[in-house]
Design an enzyme around this catalytic site. Structure first.
Site, PDB file in Angstrom:
ATOM      1  N   GLN A   1      13.712  25.882 -30.964  1.00 18.60           N
ATOM      2  CA  GLN A   1      15.052  27.305 -31.572  1.00 18.60           C
ATOM      3  C   GLN A   1      13.947  28.079 -31.914  1.00 18.60           C
ATOM      4  O   GLN A   1      14.544  29.178 -31.135  1.00 18.60           O
ATOM      5  CB  GLN A   1      15.462  27.121 -31.746  1.00 18.60           C
ATOM      6  CG  GLN A   1      16.553  25.441 -31.582  1.00 18.60           C
ATOM      7  CD  GLN A   1      17.053  25.765 -29.995  1.00 18.60           C
ATOM      8  OE1 GLN A   1      17.948  26.552 -29.884  1.00 18.60           O
ATOM      9  NE2 GLN A   1      16.466  24.656 -29.454  1.00 18.60           N
TER      10      GLN A   1
ATOM     11  N   HIS B   1      12.918  30.583 -28.225  1.00 21.05           N
ATOM     12  CA  HIS B   1      13.780  31.641 -28.194  1.00 21.05           C
ATOM     13  C   HIS B   1      13.904  32.718 -28.011  1.00 21.05           C
ATOM     14  O   HIS B   1      14.239  33.759 -26.663  1.00 21.05           O
ATOM     15  CB  HIS B   1      15.790  30.981 -28.215  1.00 21.05           C
ATOM     16  CG  HIS B   1      15.472  29.792 -27.282  1.00 21.05           C
ATOM     17  ND1 HIS B   1      16.040  29.575 -26.277  1.00 21.05           N
ATOM     18  CD2 HIS B   1      16.224  28.560 -27.845  1.00 21.05           C
ATOM     19  CE1 HIS B   1      16.598  28.563 -25.568  1.00 21.05           C
ATOM     20  NE2 HIS B   1      16.754  27.091 -26.911  1.00 21.05           N
TER      21      HIS B   1
ATOM     22  N   GLU C   1      24.580  26.197 -35.727  1.00 14.25           N
ATOM     23  CA  GLU C   1      24.818  25.866 -34.519  1.00 14.25           C
ATOM     24  C   GLU C   1      24.356  24.853 -33.595  1.00 14.25           C
ATOM     25  O   GLU C   1      25.000  22.997 -32.873  1.00 14.25           O
ATOM     26  CB  GLU C   1      24.096  26.669 -33.818  1.00 14.25           C
ATOM     27  CG  GLU C   1      23.673  26.617 -31.851  1.00 14.25           C
ATOM     28  CD  GLU C   1      23.197  27.409 -31.324  1.00 14.25           C
ATOM     29  OE1 GLU C   1      22.164  27.793 -31.318  1.00 14.25           O
ATOM     30  OE2 GLU C   1      23.761  27.811 -29.983  1.00 14.25           O
ATOM     31  N   HIS C   2      22.854  24.316 -34.421  1.00 13.34           N
ATOM     32  CA  HIS C   2      22.644  23.073 -34.047  1.00 13.34           C
ATOM     33  C   HIS C   2      21.853  22.340 -35.008  1.00 13.34           C
ATOM     34  O   HIS C   2      21.522  22.593 -36.170  1.00 13.34           O
ATOM     35  CB  HIS C   2      21.043  22.808 -33.310  1.00 13.34           C
ATOM     36  CG  HIS C   2      21.739  23.150 -32.040  1.00 13.34           C
ATOM     37  ND1 HIS C   2      20.575  24.555 -31.642  1.00 13.34           N
ATOM     38  CD2 HIS C   2      21.891  22.690 -30.842  1.00 13.34           C
ATOM     39  CE1 HIS C   2      21.366  25.037 -30.229  1.00 13.34           C
ATOM     40  NE2 HIS C   2      22.045  23.649 -29.794  1.00 13.34           N
TER      41      HIS C   2
ATOM     42  N   ASP D   1      20.045  20.816 -24.981  1.00 16.14           N
ATOM     43  CA  ASP D   1      19.783  21.356 -24.193  1.00 16.14           C
ATOM     44  C   ASP D   1      20.015  21.511 -23.084  1.00 16.14           C
ATOM     45  O   ASP D   1      20.079  22.564 -21.973  1.00 16.14           O
ATOM     46  CB  ASP D   1      18.230  22.393 -24.690  1.00 16.14           C
ATOM     47  CG  ASP D   1      18.259  23.083 -26.412  1.00 16.14           C
ATOM     48  OD1 ASP D   1      19.802  23.634 -26.427  1.00 16.14           O
ATOM     49  OD2 ASP D   1      17.678  23.471 -26.600  1.00 16.14           O
TER      50      ASP D   1
ATOM     51  N   HIS E   1      69.936  38.889 -29.261  1.00 18.12           N
ATOM     52  CA  HIS E   1      69.356  37.666 -29.152  1.00 18.12           C
ATOM     53  C   HIS E   1      70.659  36.709 -29.329  1.00 18.12           C
ATOM     54  O   HIS E   1      70.799  35.303 -28.948  1.00 18.12           O
ATOM     55  CB  HIS E   1      68.639  37.371 -30.230  1.00 18.12           C
ATOM     56  CG  HIS E   1      66.578  37.702 -29.623  1.00 18.12           C
ATOM     57  ND1 HIS E   1      66.841  39.037 -30.329  1.00 18.12           N
ATOM     58  CD2 HIS E   1      65.525  37.128 -29.964  1.00 18.12           C
ATOM     59  CE1 HIS E   1      65.904  40.115 -29.782  1.00 18.12           C
ATOM     60  NE2 HIS E   1      65.234  38.837 -29.961  1.00 18.12           N
TER      61      HIS E   1
HETATM   62  N1  LIG Z   1      23.510  29.918 -27.849  1.00 14.71           N
HETATM   63  C1  LIG Z   1      23.379  29.491 -27.062  1.00 14.71           C
HETATM   64  O1  LIG Z   1      23.867  28.920 -26.397  1.00 14.71           O
HETATM   65  C2  LIG Z   1      22.007  30.517 -25.933  1.00 14.71           C
HETATM   66  C3  LIG Z   1      21.721  29.386 -24.799  1.00 14.71           C
HETATM   67  C4  LIG Z   1      19.988  30.565 -24.203  1.00 14.71           C
HETATM   68  C5  LIG Z   1      19.820  31.202 -24.965  1.00 14.71           C
HETATM   69  N2  LIG Z   1      20.495  31.822 -25.793  1.00 14.71           N
HETATM   70  C6  LIG Z   1      19.933  32.807 -26.583  1.00 14.71           C
HETATM   71  O2  LIG Z   1      20.278  33.758 -25.785  1.00 14.71           O
HETATM   72  C7  LIG Z   1      19.589  34.997 -25.670  1.00 14.71           C
HETATM   73  C8  LIG Z   1      19.014  35.248 -24.866  1.00 14.71           C
HETATM   74  O3  LIG Z   1      18.179  36.879 -24.636  1.00 14.71           O
HETATM   75  P1  LIG Z   1      17.359  37.838 -23.681  1.00 14.71           P
HETATM   76  O4  LIG Z   1      17.178  39.189 -24.421  1.00 14.71           O
HETATM   77  O5  LIG Z   1      16.075  36.833 -22.627  1.00 14.71           O
HETATM   78  O6  LIG Z   1      18.174  38.128 -22.603  1.00 14.71           O
HETATM   79  P2  LIG Z   1      20.145  38.471 -22.377  1.00 14.71           P
HETATM   80  O7  LIG Z   1      20.160  38.144 -20.445  1.00 14.71           O
HETATM   81  O8  LIG Z   1      20.177  38.342 -23.118  1.00 14.71           O
HETATM   82  O9  LIG Z   1      19.540  40.330 -22.272  1.00 14.71           O
HETATM   83  C9  LIG Z   1      18.694  40.814 -21.840  1.00 14.71           C
HETATM   84  C10 LIG Z   1      19.514  42.050 -21.441  1.00 14.71           C
HETATM   85  O10 LIG Z   1      19.410  42.826 -23.044  1.00 14.71           O
HETATM   86  C11 LIG Z   1      19.303  43.989 -22.443  1.00 14.71           C
HETATM   87  N3  LIG Z   1      18.431  45.075 -23.151  1.00 14.71           N
HETATM   88  C12 LIG Z   1      17.672  44.332 -23.540  1.00 14.71           C
HETATM   89  N4  LIG Z   1      17.454  45.825 -24.789  1.00 14.71           N
HETATM   90  C13 LIG Z   1      17.777  46.833 -24.338  1.00 14.71           C
HETATM   91  C14 LIG Z   1      18.262  47.878 -25.057  1.00 14.71           C
HETATM   92  N5  LIG Z   1      16.962  48.436 -25.886  1.00 14.71           N
HETATM   93  N6  LIG Z   1      19.161  48.590 -24.866  1.00 14.71           N
HETATM   94  C15 LIG Z   1      19.936  47.902 -24.328  1.00 14.71           C
HETATM   95  N7  LIG Z   1      19.654  46.655 -23.145  1.00 14.71           N
HETATM   96  C16 LIG Z   1      19.029  46.018 -23.874  1.00 14.71           C
HETATM   97  C17 LIG Z   1      19.202  43.870 -20.780  1.00 14.71           C
HETATM   98  O11 LIG Z   1      19.990  44.556 -19.998  1.00 14.71           O
HETATM   99  C18 LIG Z   1      18.415  42.886 -20.334  1.00 14.71           C
HETATM  100  O12 LIG Z   1      19.241  42.469 -19.002  1.00 14.71           O
HETATM  101  C19 LIG Z   1      18.437  34.795 -26.343  1.00 14.71           C
HETATM  102  O13 LIG Z   1      18.638  34.973 -28.514  1.00 14.71           O
HETATM  103  C20 LIG Z   1      18.961  32.773 -26.871  1.00 14.71           C
HETATM  104  O14 LIG Z   1      18.225  32.621 -28.351  1.00 14.71           O
HETATM  105  C21 LIG Z   1      21.987  31.554 -27.094  1.00 14.71           C
HETATM  106  N1  LIG Z   2      18.705  26.357 -27.285  1.00 16.57           N
HETATM  107  C1  LIG Z   2      19.886  27.080 -26.320  1.00 16.57           C
HETATM  108  C2  LIG Z   2      21.193  27.161 -26.962  1.00 16.57           C
HETATM  109  O1  LIG Z   2      21.071  27.748 -28.279  1.00 16.57           O
HETATM  110  C3  LIG Z   2      20.551  26.599 -25.153  1.00 16.57           C
HETATM  111  C4  LIG Z   2      18.716  26.690 -24.106  1.00 16.57           C
HETATM  112  C5  LIG Z   2      18.676  26.708 -22.721  1.00 16.57           C
HETATM  113  N2  LIG Z   2      17.513  26.058 -22.756  1.00 16.57           N
HETATM  114  C6  LIG Z   2      16.658  25.495 -23.477  1.00 16.57           C
HETATM  115  N3  LIG Z   2      17.372  25.277 -24.554  1.00 16.57           N
HETATM  116 ZN   LIG Z   3      17.431  25.812 -26.290  1.00 18.01          ZN
END
Ligand SMILES: NC(=O)c1ccc[n+]([C@@H]2O[C@H](COP(=O)([O-])OP(=O)(O)OC[C@H]3O[C@@H](n4cnc5c(N)ncnc54)[C@H](O)[C@@H]3O)[C@@H](O)[C@H]2O)c1
Ligand SMILES: N[C@H](CO)Cc1c[nH]c[nH+]1
Ligand SMILES: [Zn+2]
Length: 442
Positions: free
Chosen positions: A265, A268, A333-334, A367, A426
């Site tokens: 995790q 990520h 979350e997990h 996941d 009413h």
């Molecule tokens: N809870 C879940 O189920 C789950 C599943 C997968 C991923 N996640 C989480 O989702 C998140 C994904 O984040 P990510 O960044 O890889 O992708 P994302 O798609 O969430 O964000 C990318 C976008 O953020 C914007 N951005 C980046 N920097 C910026 C700035 N300075 N100002 C304005 N906008 C900006 C841009 O538009 C970019 O396209 C991670 O935190 C990951 O842990 C959660």
């Molecule tokens: N752990 C993420 C949710 O918190 C989901 C994910 C997608 N791919 C791998 N992991």
């Molecule tokens: Zn994951």
């Protein structure tokens, strides 16, 4: 690379443990005013200037040299093409995962129901899918074909006729697995936009992006903040932010397994949170040694290191009972119950997005392909939120049919209550339907 990993140690026996734990759990960026203001500005620009603003933000934040919205729309044929571009094992894995996710979510489907009272009055609940759902699939630091399945399949199982997906493609890199997953899951339209601007486009609509009824899916701080702001204009599922894992271990699992579960995790996001709780101090030492040895072997060592350094912890507790108390306090979350008899502890777990039972059930299986949804509440919101599910894409309407006799009986009760509220409109509306005694006697 940031300074080599020094994972923080906490001891539940310390008098200021609760304070340290609160500090560990607070996610600084959540309350960052500059993020908030930036997101509000982005939403305003998209509302006012639609596609033009989307193109500009995509150039700025995703580094794409696009000139018009046409460059950010993927037709269904492009998704079909992606299916032919991935390898056979990749396609089989996606299809197997999709089938398992679908089977699990089929069980969540709620049907309409009704019952009839003795006088012919019918009461019920009508379940209707949303007309149009917007799926946010993250794509900034990693690509998430699995998140496409987890978002789209419950929507389709619920019967949503139009599923619109947004996914950023930083520097224009299209991920074939993401597109293939969208094809397999039956996504109807795809826009390669991300961040707050994509959430705003789905919520308010632009010339090209259709306005949806609900925006679901995880994302970074910009996405999470934008979802908070558009709530009310559209529905949202939850605030699913940076990933988290809490492992509760009795000290008898291979320390390398646990270190890797924490990494799974942490990799990520720098803001992800990985915590281990155990009553065995020597075991915590062993896991710390595994972390130090295994970290240099990780492709995403930098991200893991920052996450573990900044937000990770090894927590020593007195016993398993205290470990469970800490888990409920964190509401992760997990939650991995890496213990001999997880069933024995399950009844005491009150707050967790998903619970992984036993040493062999790594969080990673959930996941990708176990079947339950991986879009889960983060930052302690498992206290009041649930995993993304079919129920997020269905809404309920109450059904009330009163027979003549039923309207008469209920009218008497309603009249008294309405007059008690001084709402005579009413009261009189209900009273019109009361059958006079003489009429009834005839
Ligand atoms: N809870 C879940 O189920 C789950 C599943 C997968 C991923 N996640 C989480 O989702 C998140 C994904 O984040 P990510 O960044 O890889 O992708 P994302 O798609 O969430 O964000 C990318 C976008 O953020 C914007 N951005 C980046 N920097 C910026 C700035 N300075 N100002 C304005 N906008 C900006 C841009 O538009 C970019 O396209 C991670 O935190 C990951 O842990 C959660
Ligand atoms: N752990 C993420 C949710 O918190 C989901 C994910 C997608 N791919 C791998 N992991
Ligand atoms: Zn994951």
């Amino acid at each position: 690379m940031t300074a080599p990993t020094a994972i923080r140690r906490l001891n539940a026996a310390d008098p200021d443990f609760a304070q340290h734990l609160d500090h560990l759990l607070s996610w600084e960026s959540v309350s960052d005013d500059s993020v908030n203001q930036r997101v509000l500005d982005i939403i305003k620009a998209v509302r006012e200037r639609g596609d033009a603003a989307l193109v500009e933000f995509t150039q700025r934040f995703d580094g794409l040299a696009v000139t018009s919205m046409a460059d950010l729309i993927l037709p269904r044929e492009r998704l079909e093409l992606a299916l032919t571009r991935i390898t056979v094992p990749q396609r089989e894995a996606l299809e197997k995962a999709a089938q398992r996710v679908r089977s699990y979510h089929e069980k969540q489907k709620q049907d309409s129901w009704s019952y009839t009272e003795a006088d012919g009055t019918v009461l019920g609940q009508k379940v209707t899918p949303l007309d149009r759902a917007g799926l946010y699939v993250p794509g900034g630091k990693a690509s998430y074909p699995s998140s496409v399945l987890m978002n789209a399949i419950p929507a389709k199982v619920a019967g949503v006729p139009e599923v619109v997906m947004v996914v950023p493609t930083p520097r224009g890199e299209l991920n074939e697995l993401v597109l293939a997953a969208a094809c397999i899951a039956g996504v109807d339209r795809v826009f390669t936009i991300g961040g707050a601007q994509a959430v705003a486009a789905l919520a308010y609509g632009t010339e090209s992006v259709p306005k949806v009824d609900k925006v679901v899916g995880p994302g970074n701080i910009y996405v999470a903040t934008a979802k908070r702001h558009v709530f009310g204009q559209v529905g949202i599922d939850m605030i699913a932010g940076p990933s988290e894992i809490l492992v509760v271990c009795d000290g008898l699992t291979d320390p390398d397994w646990i270190a890797m579960d924490l990494f799974s995790q942490a990799e990520h996001d720098e803001d992800a949170q990985a915590i281990l709780v155990s009553p065995d101090a020597e075991f915590l030492d062993k896991v710390e040694a595994s972390i130090a040895r295994l970290l240099p072997t990780m492709e995403r060592a930098d991200i893991i290191n920052t996450s573990i350094n900044g937000r990770g912890a090894l927590i020593l507790v007195n016993d398993m009972q205290q470990a469970i108390d800490v888990a409920n306090r964190i509401a992760p979350e997990h939650l991995e119950l890496s213990v001999a008899d997880p069933q024995a502890w399950l009844p005491q777990i009150r707050h967790a997005g998903a619970i992984f039972m036993g040493r062999h059930t790594s969080e990673a299986l959930g996941d990708y392909c176990a079947g339950p949804n991986h879009v889960l509440p983060t930052s302690g919101t498992a206290r009041f939120s649930s995993p993304l599910g079919v129920y997020d894409f269905q809404k309920r309407s109450s059904i009330i049919f009163c027979s003549e006799q039923g309207a008469s009986d209920l009218g008497k009760t309603a009249s008294i209550l309405a007059r008690g509220e001084s709402l005579t409109g009413h009261a009189r509306s209900a009273e019109y339907r009361i059958i006079a005694d003489t009429e009834q006697g005839q």
